[in-house]
Write a protein that holds these residues in place. Structure first.
Motif, PDB file in Angstrom:
ATOM      1  N   ARG A  69      -8.167   0.310   6.923  1.00  0.00           N
ATOM      2  CA  ARG A  69      -8.879  -0.906   6.497  1.00  0.00           C
ATOM      3  C   ARG A  69      -7.952  -2.120   6.524  1.00  0.00           C
ATOM      4  O   ARG A  69      -8.385  -3.239   6.849  1.00  0.00           O
TER       5      ARG A  69
ATOM      6  N   ARG B 288      -6.965   3.772   3.746  1.00  0.00           N
ATOM      7  CA  ARG B 288      -6.662   2.422   3.252  1.00  0.00           C
ATOM      8  C   ARG B 288      -5.838   1.630   4.273  1.00  0.00           C
ATOM      9  O   ARG B 288      -6.043   0.427   4.445  1.00  0.00           O
TER      10      ARG B 288
ATOM     11  N   ILE C  28       0.836  -1.209   0.000  1.00  0.00           N
ATOM     12  CA  ILE C  28       0.000   0.000   0.000  1.00  0.00           C
ATOM     13  C   ILE C  28       0.868   1.254   0.000  1.00  0.00           C
ATOM     14  O   ILE C  28       0.604   2.218  -0.736  1.00  0.00           O
TER      15      ILE C  28
ATOM     16  N   GLN D  96      -6.482   9.432   1.569  1.00  0.00           N
ATOM     17  CA  GLN D  96      -6.820   8.110   1.027  1.00  0.00           C
ATOM     18  C   GLN D  96      -5.883   7.046   1.572  1.00  0.00           C
ATOM     19  O   GLN D  96      -6.309   5.912   1.844  1.00  0.00           O
TER      20      GLN D  96
END
Length: 327
Positions: free
Chosen positions: A218, A215, A193, A211
């Motif tokens: 999550r 992410r 990521i 963002q």
């Protein structure tokens, strides 16, 4: 020229300018002069403002035409205005130099061979590969790959954006037969990521930090680890990456606190989930999911406390200092 020739009515030569008019013409001119029209003398002299026949023949302009001549000359002498710049639409389209097309990147021969052998893993869709697949490929295809060439090809494949996307999405690892082998480790998902975010930021120049934080949050939840364990596992020497990680963990802590507060309010209300949802302006499904998540968080926190090692208690009493010996 004889007088007979002059008197001939068919003679097309003009009457002399000073010739006197006959009686009928004079009477007609007098009648015209009484109502404001041209007088007889003016009619005879041809001064009614129009151009006489002799003037027309000689090309001499009348008075109004002469009055206009200076203005026309002035207009002719008036300097020309510089030509206005053409608008972008009127300007002829200039041919822009065509930029040379980017040369297509050559695919490593070993990768082409891998695509032929395993299109489901190296083709239209990339899937995370199980650990140790390099040695398995050499064992299966000793005549197709040289060890060094295969190592380079596998490195290019693992660093490609499409492969990193599959790892960051949390897809499980697969063997060469396409079977699920094992889950991707949370730290591998985390670093994939971060690498994808770095590449996109360089390409677009946009601020993608929000963002990235969402992410990573999550990814923490999908890992099944608590926040502290996840932080210990993925924390690195990069201060910026650690700061983003801390933001993601803080976001998760805030969300967990809100869920716990909602669970306590529901337990104290004594209402059903539907009545509680109507009271807070929420849907019943949303309330049910939030409450279930809050109960799971509470159970996990209680289990973590029980698994924590107990603080060792002091089992021995320190000895009292000896009394000084008597003399």
């Amino acid at each position: 020229m004889t007088e007979a020739t002059t008197a001939n009515p068919n003679n097309k030569s003009r009457r002399p300018r000073g010739e006197r008019l006959d009686m009928a013409q004079q009477l007609q001119a007098l009648r015209a002069g009484t109502d404001g029209s041209t007088t007889a003398s003016e009619a005879a002299a041809g001064t009614d403002g129009s151009t006489t026949a002799s003037e027309a023949a000689a090309g001499t302009p009348s008075a109004p035409a002469q009055a206009k001549r200076p203005q026309q000359q002035h207009q002719q002498r008036k300097p020309k205005r510089p030509q206005q710049a053409q608008s972008p639409q009127q300007q002829p389209q200039q041919k822009q130099p065509q930029q040379p097309a980017r040369p297509q990147r050559k695919v490593h021969p070993a990768l082409e061979r891998l695509f032929e052998l395993y299109p489901n893993l190296f083709g239209a869709r990339f899937l995370p590969l199980k650990l140790g697949v390099y040695e398995e490929l050499l064992a299966r295809h000793p005549d197709d790959f040289k060890a060094e060439d295969l190592k380079v090809a596998m490195g290019l494949h693992a660093r490609s954006t499409r492969y990193l996307e599959s790892v960051a999405a949390g897809h499980p690892r697969h063997d060469l037969d396409g079977n699920v082998a094992e889950p991707v480790a949370p730290e591998h998902v985390h670093h994939a990521i971060l690498e994808l975010h770095r590449r996109r930021s360089q390409r677009t120049g946009e601020d993608l930090r929000p963002q990235l934080v969402a992410r990573l949050a999550r990814a923490v939840e999908a890992s099944g680890l608590d926040r502290e364990a996840y932080a210990v596992l993925v924390r690195s020497r990069d201060a910026n990456n650690n700061a983003v990680l801390d933001e993601a963990l803080a976001l998760l802590a805030e969300q967990a606190a809100k869920r716990e507060a909602l669970l306590r309010a529901f337990e104290a209300s004594g209402r059903s989930e539907k009545e509680f949802a109507d009271m807070y302006g929420m849907t019943q499904g949303e309330v049910a999911r939030t409450l279930q998540r809050a109960r799971t968080d509470r159970t996990a926190a209680a289990a973590a406390v029980q698994e924590a090692p107990a603080t060792p208690e002091a089992t021995e009493t320190p000895a009292a200092p000896e009394a000084p010996a008597a003399d």
